[in-house]
Design an enzyme around this catalytic site. Sequence first.
Site, PDB file in Angstrom:
ATOM      1  N   SER A   1       3.723  -2.170  10.270  1.00 52.98           N
ATOM      2  CA  SER A   1       5.182  -2.214  10.449  1.00 52.98           C
ATOM      3  C   SER A   1       5.778  -3.585  10.134  1.00 52.98           C
ATOM      4  O   SER A   1       6.703  -4.039  10.808  1.00 52.98           O
ATOM      5  CB  SER A   1       5.565  -1.753  11.855  1.00 52.98           C
ATOM      6  OG  SER A   1       5.145  -0.411  12.058  1.00 52.98           O
TER       7      SER A   1
ATOM      8  N   GLU B   1      -5.073  -5.144  10.645  1.00 51.10           N
ATOM      9  CA  GLU B   1      -4.051  -4.125  10.845  1.00 51.10           C
ATOM     10  C   GLU B   1      -4.294  -3.401  12.166  1.00 51.10           C
ATOM     11  O   GLU B   1      -5.089  -2.457  12.229  1.00 51.10           O
ATOM     12  CB  GLU B   1      -4.106  -3.109   9.699  1.00 51.10           C
ATOM     13  CG  GLU B   1      -3.858  -3.724   8.351  1.00 51.10           C
ATOM     14  CD  GLU B   1      -3.314  -2.700   7.359  1.00 51.10           C
ATOM     15  OE1 GLU B   1      -2.194  -2.885   6.890  1.00 51.10           O
ATOM     16  OE2 GLU B   1      -4.011  -1.702   7.103  1.00 51.10           O
TER      17      GLU B   1
ATOM     18  N   ASN C   1       0.865  -1.175   0.000  1.00 51.91           N
ATOM     19  CA  ASN C   1       0.000   0.000   0.000  1.00 51.91           C
ATOM     20  C   ASN C   1       0.906   1.232   0.000  1.00 51.91           C
ATOM     21  O   ASN C   1       1.518   1.545   1.015  1.00 51.91           O
ATOM     22  CB  ASN C   1      -0.885  -0.048   1.264  1.00 51.91           C
ATOM     23  CG  ASN C   1      -1.709   1.206   1.447  1.00 51.91           C
ATOM     24  OD1 ASN C   1      -1.794   2.052   0.550  1.00 51.91           O
ATOM     25  ND2 ASN C   1      -2.322   1.337   2.618  1.00 51.91           N
ATOM     26  N   TRP C   2       0.972   1.893  -1.137  1.00 49.26           N
ATOM     27  CA  TRP C   2       1.914   3.024  -1.262  1.00 49.26           C
ATOM     28  C   TRP C   2       1.381   4.298  -0.621  1.00 49.26           C
ATOM     29  O   TRP C   2       2.090   5.292  -0.529  1.00 49.26           O
ATOM     30  CB  TRP C   2       2.245   3.276  -2.735  1.00 49.26           C
ATOM     31  CG  TRP C   2       2.997   2.155  -3.396  1.00 49.26           C
ATOM     32  CD1 TRP C   2       3.370   0.963  -2.818  1.00 49.26           C
ATOM     33  CD2 TRP C   2       3.469   2.092  -4.745  1.00 49.26           C
ATOM     34  NE1 TRP C   2       4.039   0.183  -3.735  1.00 49.26           N
ATOM     35  CE2 TRP C   2       4.112   0.850  -4.922  1.00 49.26           C
ATOM     36  CE3 TRP C   2       3.405   2.978  -5.831  1.00 49.26           C
ATOM     37  CZ2 TRP C   2       4.689   0.471  -6.134  1.00 49.26           C
ATOM     38  CZ3 TRP C   2       3.977   2.602  -7.030  1.00 49.26           C
ATOM     39  CH2 TRP C   2       4.617   1.359  -7.184  1.00 49.26           C
ATOM     40  N   LYS C   3       0.122   4.302  -0.237  1.00 50.34           N
ATOM     41  CA  LYS C   3      -0.506   5.484   0.388  1.00 50.34           C
ATOM     42  C   LYS C   3      -0.264   6.724  -0.479  1.00 50.34           C
ATOM     43  O   LYS C   3      -0.192   6.603  -1.696  1.00 50.34           O
ATOM     44  CB  LYS C   3       0.018   5.651   1.820  1.00 50.34           C
ATOM     45  CG  LYS C   3      -0.109   4.339   2.614  1.00 50.34           C
ATOM     46  CD  LYS C   3       0.120   4.492   4.080  1.00 50.34           C
ATOM     47  CE  LYS C   3      -0.063   3.135   4.757  1.00 50.34           C
ATOM     48  NZ  LYS C   3       0.090   3.195   6.196  1.00 50.34           N
TER      49      LYS C   3
ATOM     50  N   GLY D   1       3.023  -1.150   4.236  1.00 44.87           N
ATOM     51  CA  GLY D   1       3.017   0.284   3.948  1.00 44.87           C
ATOM     52  C   GLY D   1       4.425   0.770   3.656  1.00 44.87           C
ATOM     53  O   GLY D   1       4.950   0.615   2.553  1.00 44.87           O
ATOM     54  N   GLY D   2       5.069   1.334   4.665  1.00 41.98           N
ATOM     55  CA  GLY D   2       6.394   1.944   4.510  1.00 41.98           C
ATOM     56  C   GLY D   2       7.398   1.090   3.744  1.00 41.98           C
ATOM     57  O   GLY D   2       8.064   1.585   2.820  1.00 41.98           O
TER      58      GLY D   2
ATOM     59  N   HIS E   1      -9.289   0.848   5.149  1.00 41.32           N
ATOM     60  CA  HIS E   1      -8.009   1.122   5.799  1.00 41.32           C
ATOM     61  C   HIS E   1      -8.228   2.081   6.972  1.00 41.32           C
ATOM     62  O   HIS E   1      -9.035   2.996   6.893  1.00 41.32           O
ATOM     63  CB  HIS E   1      -7.013   1.713   4.789  1.00 41.32           C
ATOM     64  CG  HIS E   1      -5.629   1.724   5.321  1.00 41.32           C
ATOM     65  ND1 HIS E   1      -5.188   2.707   6.186  1.00 41.32           N
ATOM     66  CD2 HIS E   1      -4.601   0.860   5.182  1.00 41.32           C
ATOM     67  CE1 HIS E   1      -3.935   2.434   6.536  1.00 41.32           C
ATOM     68  NE2 HIS E   1      -3.554   1.315   5.932  1.00 41.32           N
TER      69      HIS E   1
ATOM     70  N   GLU F   1      -6.602   4.532   7.991  1.00 37.29           N
ATOM     71  CA  GLU F   1      -6.423   5.965   7.688  1.00 37.29           C
ATOM     72  C   GLU F   1      -7.670   6.539   7.029  1.00 37.29           C
ATOM     73  O   GLU F   1      -8.014   7.701   7.232  1.00 37.29           O
ATOM     74  CB  GLU F   1      -5.172   6.150   6.812  1.00 37.29           C
ATOM     75  CG  GLU F   1      -3.903   5.956   7.636  1.00 37.29           C
ATOM     76  CD  GLU F   1      -2.720   5.380   6.867  1.00 37.29           C
ATOM     77  OE1 GLU F   1      -2.701   5.445   5.630  1.00 37.29           O
ATOM     78  OE2 GLU F   1      -1.803   4.843   7.541  1.00 37.29           O
TER      79      GLU F   1
END
Length: 252
Positions: A215, A169, A9-11, A236-237, A97, A99
């Site tokens: 993470s 998540e 997920n590149w957000k 993510g990151g 998600h 966010e």
Amino acid sequence: MRKQIVAGNWKMNNDLAESKKLAKQVAKKVKEGKIKDTKVIIAPTFVSLASAVKATKKSRVKVAAQNMHFEESGAFTGEISTKMLKSVGVKTVILGHSERREYFGETDALLTKKVDAALAHKMNIIFCFGEVLADRKSGNQEAIVESQIKKALFHLEASAFKNIILAYEPVWAIGTGETASPEQAQEMHAFIRKTLANKYGNDLANSVSILYGGSCKPTNAKEIFSKPDVDGGLIGGAALNADDFFSIVNAF
Ligand code: PGA
């Protein structure tokens, strides 16, 4: 056998050129690494979807959107429909998600509409849910997760789950560097599977892939993925770097 899946997920990261480059790098690594059993998905921003589809065309990497609207078209400024996603070759969408829930006020009721619309248009869904830190501290995590799943998904026919991937998540682990321990992940994934089994039976529960997100990194992916009810990760990151993402893909 359940599908093993690693999704990135590149957000809100990477412009068009950066996305194209990263998509190509991921496709190349997956090809060279002869990845066969693990399904690999990347989710760039809307702007870069078409180019990411093109960049991954000759590989087994699939492209997903990070969100969508439940209507097909109309006066919904700033929104994107399933029809538009499909027109650029995108058949998978991330929904729910944390966010989106937290910063954009997406409720269980809204997510139900999005889930229904996505399925009506034969899209695949990566459905995310998870508890916040206060819920974990008060021991309420299972009740929260159960309620998120039930409200958005339990009106569905069993056959709909062929197109649904679940992603647990824990919100306290997303982008914080803090990860659920492999044991915490396994415990929750087993609970999620039991919740599915209670409603739809063991066969269905055993067929749905449940990803862990929060993470997940090259250093911890192997241990987390080794747990029996963890079928992969939503990253993510670490998905923003091709080497890191590939080593997570390779962690199975
Ligand atoms: P993270 O994000 O890997 O950066 O924690 C996971 C996610 O939000 O899907």
